[in-house]
Design a protein around this motif. Structure first.
Motif, mmCIF file in Angstrom:
data_model
loop_
_atom_site.group_PDB
_atom_site.id
_atom_site.type_symbol
_atom_site.label_atom_id
_atom_site.label_comp_id
_atom_site.label_asym_id
_atom_site.label_seq_id
_atom_site.Cartn_x
_atom_site.Cartn_y
_atom_site.Cartn_z
ATOM 1 N N PRO A 121 0.834 -1.223 0.000
ATOM 2 C CA PRO A 121 0.000 0.000 0.000
ATOM 3 C C PRO A 121 0.865 1.268 0.000
ATOM 4 N N LYS A 122 1.934 1.238 0.802
ATOM 5 C CA LYS A 122 2.849 2.395 0.863
ATOM 6 C C LYS A 122 3.488 2.637 -0.508
ATOM 7 N N ALA A 123 3.870 1.556 -1.192
ATOM 8 C CA ALA A 123 4.487 1.685 -2.522
ATOM 9 C C ALA A 123 3.486 2.264 -3.523
ATOM 10 N N PHE A 124 2.237 1.823 -3.416
ATOM 11 C CA PHE A 124 1.172 2.317 -4.313
ATOM 12 C C PHE A 124 0.953 3.819 -4.089
ATOM 13 N N ILE A 125 0.836 4.207 -2.829
ATOM 14 C CA ILE A 125 0.609 5.616 -2.495
ATOM 15 C C ILE A 125 1.840 6.445 -2.896
ATOM 16 N N GLY A 126 3.027 5.876 -2.672
ATOM 17 C CA GLY A 126 4.263 6.562 -3.058
ATOM 18 C C GLY A 126 4.306 6.807 -4.560
ATOM 19 N N MET A 127 3.881 5.821 -5.346
ATOM 20 C CA MET A 127 3.857 5.968 -6.808
ATOM 21 C C MET A 127 2.884 7.088 -7.196
#
Ligand code: NAP
Ligand code: FER
Length: 337
Positions: free
Chosen positions: A313-319
């Protein structure tokens, strides 16, 4: 590992997604019934389209239900097979979702040749985003040598490949992205020029400076105010590929903009939205051309890899926030030696 960790949708995000919109839980590792395979994922893809799938709004695909595992592409190893088309140890790519292990009937699952390139590329330059660039530029826009191509979202998975293919076709390529490091990355990939839309905020003037002969092709990944600055500068018979509108995906209210359809008459321009999946029957052509360009050194790629399924989820939001240069991925297990 004896459990299957999975990330489910906990709530439909309002505006920008939050980590609390997702939930990590554990189930037993699944087993294969007749005709099925079990895949242990190595890399997960996180993509802008997922913002549409977790929204309740009408779209071209059904949304993920609350409590369901998040959808998404992944690359992994077949760890169990009762499907004659697959053997244990095969490396495959498919819609395996945000989890360690997935069961599949094999439909839409592609076998990956691990000798071709690193496995992660099956989700990027030799995967969905690479083909989006390939068909969205070549089929929708038909670029000709000497033409000026503007790409938004230019340092990302799709945009970085669009710019390189346009260079292969002999175009003058101008990229737009959100940091000076991304501008440098675009330069390293052979783009002719670019600007940072977060610091160079007079988009119209900047485009005028970088596109002195006007704009023949616009590959739009972002929409919004950047696109509004491109439209008045298009040339006669311009082609506009509407690939994505990421600047709009997290808005709670639609943004108002200029009424620019008249410009399409002035320029006798073509504006076409497309989905990469529309080109399914031509995927073999796309994969083989992209792999050949990669092998010949005509195409390069960047990846931003986050470790750990729990950080998806953090990677998705970061993207969505622009942390990635190139394709955003999550590594969830080690690739085979
Ligand atoms: P990506 O470009 O690798 O990652 C998303 C990027 O969007 C971020 O790194 C960020 O870069 C940029 N961004 C975020 N908010 C923005 C804003 N408000 N204004 C401008 N830029 C913003 O993602 P991708 O996978 O290559 O996808 C790019 C676009 O293609 C997306 O719109 C996606 O929906 C679309 N797409 C369409 C298809 C299709 O079949 N039509 C298939 C795949 C992807 P910055 O630092 O530059 O802001
Ligand atoms: C697909 C068609 C389109 C797909 C992704 C997209 C995962 C992406 C669309 C977007 O970002 O707007 O089949 O497969």
């Amino acid at each position: 590992m004896s459990v299957n960790r999975r990330i489910t949708l906990a709530a439909r995000p309002v505006g920008f997604p939050k980590e609390s919109d997702f939930l990590l839980s554990e189930l037993a590792v699944p087993s294969a019934a007749d005709g099925e395979i079990v895949v242990r994922s190595i890399y997960l893809s996180v993509d802008p389209y997922m913002r549409g799938r977790i929204s309740g709004a009408k779209s071209y695909a059904a949304p993920v239900a609350i409590g369901e595992v998040m959808i998404g592409g992944a690359v992994g190893t077949v760890v169990g097979s009762k499907n004659p088309g697959f053997a244990t140890g095969d490396i495959v790519e498919g819609m395996f979702g945000w989890q360690d292990y997935a069961v599949s009937n094999g439909k839409g699952v592609r076998k990956i040749d691990p000798s071709l390139a690193p496995l992660s590329t099956a989700l990027g330059v030799l995967g969905m985003t690479g083909l989006t660039a390939y068909f969205g530029l070549l089929d929708v826009c038909d670029p000709k040598a000497g033409e000026t191509v503007v790409v938004s979202g230019a340092a990302g998975a799709v945009g970085s490949v669009v710019g390189q293919i346009a260079k292969i076709k002999g175009c003058h390529v101008v990229g737009i992205a959100g940091s000076d490091d991304k501008l440098q990355a675009m330069k390293d990939l052979g783009f002719d020029a670019g600007f940072n839309y977060k610091t160079d905020t007079n988009y119209f003037a900047k485009l005028k400076e970088l596109c002195p002969k006007g704009i023949d092709i616009y590959f739009d990944n972002v929409g919004g105010a950047l696109t509004d600055a491109v439209i008045p500068q298009i040339n006669l018979h311009a082609r506009i590929s509407v690939c994505g509108q990421i600047s709009q995906y997290n808005l709670e209210k639609p943004e108002m903009g200029p009424r620019w359809l008249g410009m399409m008459i002035v320029a006798r321009a073509k504006v076409q939205g497309f989905l990469v999946s529309d080109y399914y029957s031509r995927f073999p052509e796309g994969f083989s051309q992209m792999a050949a360009w990669l092998k010949e050194g005509k195409l390069q790629y960047n990846e931003h890899i986050v470790e750990g399924l729990e950080n998806t989820p953090k990677a998705f939001i970061g993207m969505l926030n622009g942390q990635n240069t190139g394709k955003q991925l999550v590594q969830v297990s080690a690739p085979p030696a």
